[in-house]
Design an enzyme around this catalytic site. Structure first.
Site, short mmCIF file in Angstrom:
data_model
loop_
_atom_site.label_atom_id
_atom_site.label_comp_id
_atom_site.label_asym_id
_atom_site.label_seq_id
_atom_site.Cartn_x
_atom_site.Cartn_y
_atom_site.Cartn_z
N ASP A 313 0.82 -1.21 0.00
CA ASP A 313 0.00 0.00 0.00
C ASP A 313 0.86 1.26 0.00
OD1 ASP A 313 -2.62 1.37 0.48
OD2 ASP A 313 -1.64 1.95 2.34
N GLU A 366 1.10 -0.50 -5.14
CA GLU A 366 0.14 0.57 -5.39
C GLU A 366 0.96 1.86 -5.47
OE1 GLU A 366 -3.46 3.20 -3.55
OE2 GLU A 366 -1.80 2.47 -2.36
#
Length: 633
Positions: A313, A366
């Protein structure tokens, strides 16, 4: 003579940052020492004046079980005879500085109380579950995922489905195994990706503010229950990816922040150590023990829970020192730049170690910027990730499809621009949870037009996604046309499947997945230019595009045609590479998908008429707002 649990070599490796199984030494472990059964506790707190283990067993009294500091390692330990699994505990830490005293959760705990309680639980995760996925694990080592179909169903476990007649409670991990796995298998997805399941205190963080990096959240059951879920996924041919959050952690008093009274895991200076937007703290990637903590945690999930991939993330927030900061609110690196050199080094090391110890496992970034080489090997100067989310493609595509078709002819570059950079990274095409919250509307509700057009647009959008080079990711609820935005605190609207349009959209997605997995032209050459070629992208006036996808075997190809307006087109000609019969293997306007049932009667023969600089051509009927896929026979 009592044998030592933490050897000098252990301490050396931990301080050096290369003890990749430090979770076997730090934390709480039930064991026998000199024939006496008890629990060994160990924790890193180099700036503590004293550290104690507290729990129900000593009335949370920090004077009772004080730990011993091991040399200059900063690691404290104690063996408490008579304790066993199930004991609640924390570390009471008194610092050398500022008169600090706090009860901290164990950074290496395997299991926690259910929130809002926050104590760790002594728990032995070994031999709790007998794995039955040997065949999957052996096969995974040999997989070349770059040339295989990957269709990911992204899931937030707390809101996929709830038990309404039982107080709207969560499902358990074992109930997810019974309900989620058959559903995903029937829809034809290859992987499930879970929003963070590591322990977190705040439901509203969706799991992205982690306290217990080594513990699957107790909201849904015990560690062995999560093992059971992953095992069942593997037995059903489904891979499991988890979201992993090494970019930041929350400020909760019992967490990692100011762990020993000093900024141990984070930076002291808030210009480097705090994400003000998120109210979280940033790891100090330059510190050996912190790097070790994170890398060993990544390996822990792969080793102990057989996880198949880590989606990392907020990578952009790690790469840039000035991420979401005003001028003067960040500190340049030693060369005066905005690159976080320590984080870059950490990410490279993380990817190298993961791929070294667990071949066949995916690491997915990401990452939303134009940073080069995110999914290129470190030996070529890249960060070493397997794949990267294509956020640019996602943004441009949604912007295009959300426009009234009458204006689309002015925005065709939104569809074509991605092909200028499609092969610079190994891309995943994501329609994730982030696109259906905070006023962005659900996927179906983004679409323009009346109800029929909204569904037709969405089917065409999914067809474009599956035709475009790159692996696929879709957030839960988007497959059947959730009307509402995603709400983390409520179940998906499963009652919508009582209605024909939603049920038929779900069938379309299932059929699309099955065609995708069956046709090598749709997945074998995702990351190189010779897997894709335009037929025509110039017909912006009518908003029609067409292209070819090819497998490694060059004459194995599919033809994709998109009519992106609600106007049917008759006698529309496109060039194709060879003659013969072209079978229509997908028509999103079919009545079985709630379409108008306009099409080409199952297929069409190529005419010996040159067009689009090709020797042959197809004379087609293009339904309104549709995708057609043809396969030459």
């Amino acid at each position: 003579m009592k044998k030592r649990v933490l050897t000098d070599f252990d301490l050396y490796l931990i301080n050096e940052g290369t003890h990749y199984k430090n979770y076997e030494k730090l934390g709480a472990h039930v064991m026998e020492i000199d024939g006496i059964r008890g629990v060994h506790f160990a924790v890193w707190a180099p700036n503590a004046k004293s550290v104690s283990v507290v729990g129900d067993f000593n009335n949370w009294d920090g004077k009772r079980h004080q730990m011993k500091l091991l040399g200059e390692s900063g690691i404290w330990e104690i063996f408490i005879p008579g304790l066993d699994e199930g004991e609640l505990y924390k570390f009471e830490i008194k610092s050398k500085y500022r008169g600090y005293k706090e009860q901290k959760a164990d950074p290496f705990a395997f299991y926690f109380e259910v929130r809002p309680k926050s104590a760790a639980i002594v728990y032995n995760i070994e031999n709790k579950h007998k794995w039955q996925d040997v065949e999957w694990m052996e096969m995974r080592k040999k997989k070349n995922w770059f040339e295989l179909p990957i269709a990911i169903y992204e899931v937030h476990l707390g809101s996929w489905m709830r038990v309404a007649d039982d107080g709207n409670r969560f499902l358990t991990y074992r109930e997810f195994a019974d309900k989620l796995i058959p559903y995903v298998k029937e829809l034809g997805f290859t992987h499930i990706e879970l929003l963070p399941i590591s322990e977190h205190p705040l439901d509203a963080s969706w799991g992205y503010q982690t306290i217990g990096y080594f513990a699957p959240t107790s909201r849904f059951g015990r560690p062995e229950d999560f093992m059971y879920f992953v095992d069942k996924c593997h037995q059903n041919g489904i891979g499991v990816i988890i979201d992993w959050v090494p970019a930041h952690f929350p400020k909760d008093a019992h967490g990692l922040g100011r762990f020993d009274g000093t900024c141990l895991y984070e930076h002291e200076d808030p210009r480097k150590g705090e994400h003000r937007d998120w109210g979280t703290l940033i790891f100090n990637y330059g510190r050996n023990e912190v790097r070790n903590y994170l890398i060993s945690n990544a390996l822990f999930w792969l080793e102990k829970y057989h996880i198949d991939g880590l989606r990392v993330d907020a990578v952009a927030s790690m790469l840039y020192l000035d991420y979401s900061r005003e001028p003067g609110d960040w500190i340049p690196n030693i060369y005066g730049g905005n690159e976080n050199l320590e984080a870059i080094d950490f990410l490279k090391k993380f990817n190298e170690v993961v791929h070294q110890y667990h071949p066949g496992v995916l690491t997915i970034a990401e990452e939303s910027t134009a940073w080069t080489g995110v999914s290129r090997p470190t030996y070529l100067g890249g960060l070493g990730f397997s794949m990267k989310w294509n956020m640019g493609w996602m943004h441009d595509t949604l912007e295009y499809f959300s426009k009234d078709p009458i204006f689309r002819k002015y925005h065709s570059n939104n569809l074509t621009f991605s092909m200028l950079y499609a092969f610079t990274e190994n891309f995943v095409l994501p329609f994730s949870h982030d696109e259906v919250v905070h006023g962005k509307r659900s996927m179906l509700d983004k679409m323009p037009g009346d109800m029929w057009q909204k569904f037709a647009n969405l089917r065409t959008l999914y067809g474009y996604m599956y035709g475009h080079p790159g692996k696929k990711l879709l957030f839960m609820g988007s497959e059947f046309g959730q009307w509402r935005e995603w709400n983390f605190d409520d179940s998906l609207d499963w009652h919508l499947l009582e209605y024909e349009p939603h049920r038929k959209l779900q069938r379309f997605l299932s059929d699309l997945n099955n065609i995708y997995k069956k046709e090598p032209a749709m997945y074998e050459v995702d990351f190189e230019w010779h897997g894709f070629e335009w037929i025509d992208f110039h017909d912006s006036e009518q908003s029609i595009i067409s292209f070819i996808r090819r497998a490694k075997k060059h004459d194995d190809f599919l033809v994709f045609v998109f009519n992106l307006t609600p106007v049917p087109r008759f006698g529309y000609r496109i060039g194709v590479p060879k003659g013969g019969y072209y079978r229509e293997i997908m028509n999103s306007d079919s009545e079985i998908y709630w379409g108008g049932n306009l099409g080409n009667m199952g297929g069409v023969y190529a005419d010996d008429i040159p067009h689009h600089e090709r020797q042959f051509s197809l004379n087609l009927t293009l339904p309104p707002l549709s995708v057609l896929i043809f396969k030459p026979e």
